[in-house]
Design an enzyme around this catalytic site. Structure first.
Site, PDB file in Angstrom:
ATOM      1  N   ARG A 162       8.954  45.514 -22.562  1.00  0.00           N
ATOM      2  CA  ARG A 162       8.484  44.210 -22.047  1.00  0.00           C
ATOM      3  C   ARG A 162       7.732  44.390 -20.730  1.00  0.00           C
ATOM      4  NH1 ARG A 162       9.761  43.913 -26.259  1.00  0.00           N
ATOM      5  NH2 ARG A 162      11.234  42.588 -27.340  1.00  0.00           N
ATOM      6  N   SER A 237      13.671  34.542 -25.078  1.00  0.00           N
ATOM      7  CA  SER A 237      14.644  35.222 -24.213  1.00  0.00           C
ATOM      8  C   SER A 237      14.228  35.016 -22.769  1.00  0.00           C
ATOM      9  CB  SER A 237      14.659  36.720 -24.497  1.00  0.00           C
ATOM     10  OG  SER A 237      14.944  36.922 -25.847  1.00  0.00           O
ATOM     11  N   GLU A 333      12.611  37.652 -17.978  1.00  0.00           N
ATOM     12  CA  GLU A 333      11.491  38.194 -18.761  1.00  0.00           C
ATOM     13  C   GLU A 333      10.318  37.213 -18.632  1.00  0.00           C
ATOM     14  OE1 GLU A 333      12.364  39.342 -22.941  1.00  0.00           O
ATOM     15  OE2 GLU A 333      10.541  38.251 -23.452  1.00  0.00           O
TER      16      GLU A 333
END
Ligand SMILES: Cc1cc2nc3c(=O)[nH]c(=O)nc-3n(C[C@H](O)[C@H](O)[C@H](O)COP(=O)(O)OP(=O)(O)OC[C@H]3O[C@@H](n4cnc5c(N)ncnc54)[C@H](O)[C@@H]3O)c2cc1C
Length: 338
Positions: A162, A237, A333
């Protein structure tokens, strides 16, 4: 080009936060983008694509550029592979469906990830054992200062979990205008090793899955786990799964032998952030219109009228409680827009 004033961004971000943009413009071409970036009377620009990876915490005092540049072209196709160039404003999931229809393999595990193609490299999107980097060749991006187009190879992008160049040194300096992908046309490398996919295929008695079968399995799993942003505002998320060192893992697992973990290497262990958050008692909790999803503690939700600040306050409380209980730092995130 049309510049609109005082526009609500509620329908432009999947959290459904009703923050306003001082100025707003649709960007339909690279030329359009260059022109917009050169507008001196609007010194601050803010880029938005699918709005599925951001938490807007207040009004945006800038010219918001909504990237809507469309187009998919086949650059080269041979017996085994095809190279595609995809404009930044193409919807990611529609692109995945487009490739599956033509029997181009590689993106099927990433079905139903929201957002646009041009944003995919920024956090190296990934799901069910596959990441963008696995099929990525290069991308083009406009330098915000010079308005020149620069090409970034896969290694220039410095992809991680990520993570990429565009989240670090390149942050706020470029607007990605297209991506180039390398996909298979036969002998597809199917990735069904993720437990849930295997189970879903077994349920359907599928022993020799096609790209479409895998995509269908992924879609079914995702729909059963993640709330649909059209029905309940969220950004997927909210936190990354923390990666801790071998020493830290030793201490952690002794105190919490029941905790799930993934061994990434001899030196690094990944702990599911959702588990940590659940242990702190947050799963399904609601504070006004801000909350933690009832089935997935990693997902923060906006029940309707939460402000970005309220969601951020909840996120910060979670971060602090996880730190106090487990001595582990979890980080968002999602891009927090201040
Ligand atoms: C329900 C749900 C499930 C999700 N599941 C996953 C998943 O499985 N895996 C995964 O990796 N992600 C997942 N995400 C996160 C999200 O889908 C991805 O991060 C996606 O790539 C974001 O794309 P976007 O176009 O919506 O970006 P945006 O939210 O519009 O932008 C994200 C950031 O990039 C900047 N930006 C936008 N466009 C550009 C551009 N063209 N050039 C440069 N900067 C730009 C913005 O300013 C912002 O800082 C999920 C999100 C949701 C809501």
């Amino acid at each position: 080009m049309k510049i609109l004033k005082d526009i609500s961004l509620k329908k432009y971000n999947t959290f459904g936060i009703n923050a306003h943009a001082k100025y707003f413009s649709e960007i339909n071409s690279v030329e359009n983008l260059r022109e917009a970036l050169r507008l001196k009377q609007y010194p601050t620009k803010f880029i938005i694509s699918g709005g599925s990876n951001m938490l807007i915490t207040g009004p945006i005092d800038a010219l918001v550029l909504h990237i809507n540049i469309k187009g998919i072209s086949i650059i080269e196709e041979n017996d085994n592979t095809v190279i595609l160039k995809v404009s930044a404003g193409e919807n990611w999931h529609e692109l995945v469906m487009w490739t599956i229809k033509r029997n181009y393999g590689g993106l099927e595990n990433m079905s139903l990830i929201p957002g646009n193609a041009g944003t995919a490299p920024i956090q190296n999107i990934g799901a069910y054992g596959v990441e963008l980097k696995d099929n990525f060749m290069s991308c083009e991006a406009m330098n915000i200062n010079t308005q020149e187009i620069e090409t970034f190879t896969k290694s220039d992008c410095k992809f991680g979990y990520r993570d990429s160049f565009f989240k670090n040194e390149g942050k706020g300096k470029y607007v990605i205008t297209n991506i180039t992908l390398n996909l298979t046309t036969k002998n597809h490398k199917l990735n069904t090793s993720y437990g849930a996919i295997e189970q879903e295929l077994e349920k359907g008695k599928i022993t020799n899955p096609t790209l479409q079968d895998i995509s269908n399995a992924v879609i079914t799993i995702r729909q059963s786990k993640l709330p649909d942003p059209k029905l309940l505002g969220n950004s997927g998320s909210f936190f990354k799964n923390p990666v801790i060192s071998k020493e830290e893992f030793g201490i952690f697992s002794e105190a919490h032998p029941e905790a799930p973990f993934y061994k990434i290497s001899e030196e690094a262990y990944k702990i599911p952030a959702g588990w940590l958050i659940e242990q702190c008692g947050y799963k399904g909790k609601r504070y006004g219109d801000a909350g933690v999803h009832k089935n997935q503690a990693l997902v923060l939700v906006n029940y309707n009228n939460a402000t970005g600040k309220e969601i951020l306050e909840l996120a910060n409380r979670i971060i602090s409680d996880v730190k106090d209980k487990f001595r582990i730092a979890i980080t968002p995130e999602v891009n927090i827009i201040k």
